[in-house]
Scaffold this active site. Structure first.
Site, PDB file in Angstrom:
ATOM      1  CG  ASN A   8       2.183  -2.555  -6.719  1.00  0.00           C
ATOM      2  OD1 ASN A   8       1.543  -2.789  -5.741  1.00  0.00           O
ATOM      3  ND2 ASN A   8       3.214  -3.468  -6.954  1.00  0.00           N
ATOM      4  NE  ARG A  10       3.028  -5.946  -1.503  1.00  0.00           N
ATOM      5  CZ  ARG A  10       3.601  -7.105  -1.915  1.00  0.00           C
ATOM      6  NH1 ARG A  10       3.454  -7.678  -2.994  1.00  0.00           N
ATOM      7  NH2 ARG A  10       5.014  -7.709  -1.173  1.00  0.00           N
ATOM      8  CB  CYS A  11       5.294   0.403  -5.844  1.00  0.00           C
ATOM      9  SG  CYS A  11       6.353   1.403  -6.557  1.00  0.00           S
ATOM     10  CB  SER A  12       7.998   3.429  -1.921  1.00  0.00           C
ATOM     11  OG  SER A  12       9.271   3.046  -2.742  1.00  0.00           O
ATOM     12  NE  ARG A  15       3.549   3.465   0.251  1.00  0.00           N
ATOM     13  CZ  ARG A  15       4.401   2.479   0.232  1.00  0.00           C
ATOM     14  NH1 ARG A  15       4.157   1.258  -0.311  1.00  0.00           N
ATOM     15  NH2 ARG A  15       5.725   2.580   0.679  1.00  0.00           N
TER      16      ARG A  15
END
Length: 116
Positions: A8, A10-12, A15
């Protein structure tokens, strides 16, 4: 063989895990799990790869959606919990890294070292 990450952007944590894998020089297949329609069989296989005894171990149990759907109910079967993920992929914990027949949830990131 490439390593797959259920990702995802948007997920730190997701990433961070992707960057770690890239820095390791791994061949990576990125699967945007929120955009994929998983079948019950695929999720059963994922649970097996993760080696979870309870499907809740691969779910975002602190998420509002989990509470709203009443998934903490201990009367629910493992199949019913997997079906909830089929219908709501956002319930799936992230990120998940898959290498061959093994998978790990990268929380913390070091969890994936055992399968690389």
């Amino acid at each position: 063989m490439s390593i797959k990450i259920l990702h995802n952007p948007r997920c730190s944590k997701s990433r961070e895990t992707l960057a770690f894998l890239e820095n390791q020089g791994q061949e990576i297949e990125i699967e945007l799990y929120l955009q994929k329609a998983y079948s019950l069989a695929e999720l059963q296989q994922l649970a097996q790869q993760l080696g979870v005894a309870d499907v809740r171990e691969m779910m975002r149990v602190n998420d509002e959606l989990y509470r709203t759907l009443g998934l903490a109910n201990t009367e629910l079967s493992q199949t019913e919990l997997l079906q909830a993920i089929v219908e709501n992929p956002a319930l799936l914990e992230r990120p998940i890294v898959i290498n061959g027949d093994q998978a790990r949830i990268a929380r913390p990131l070091e969890q994936i070292l055992a399968i690389l």
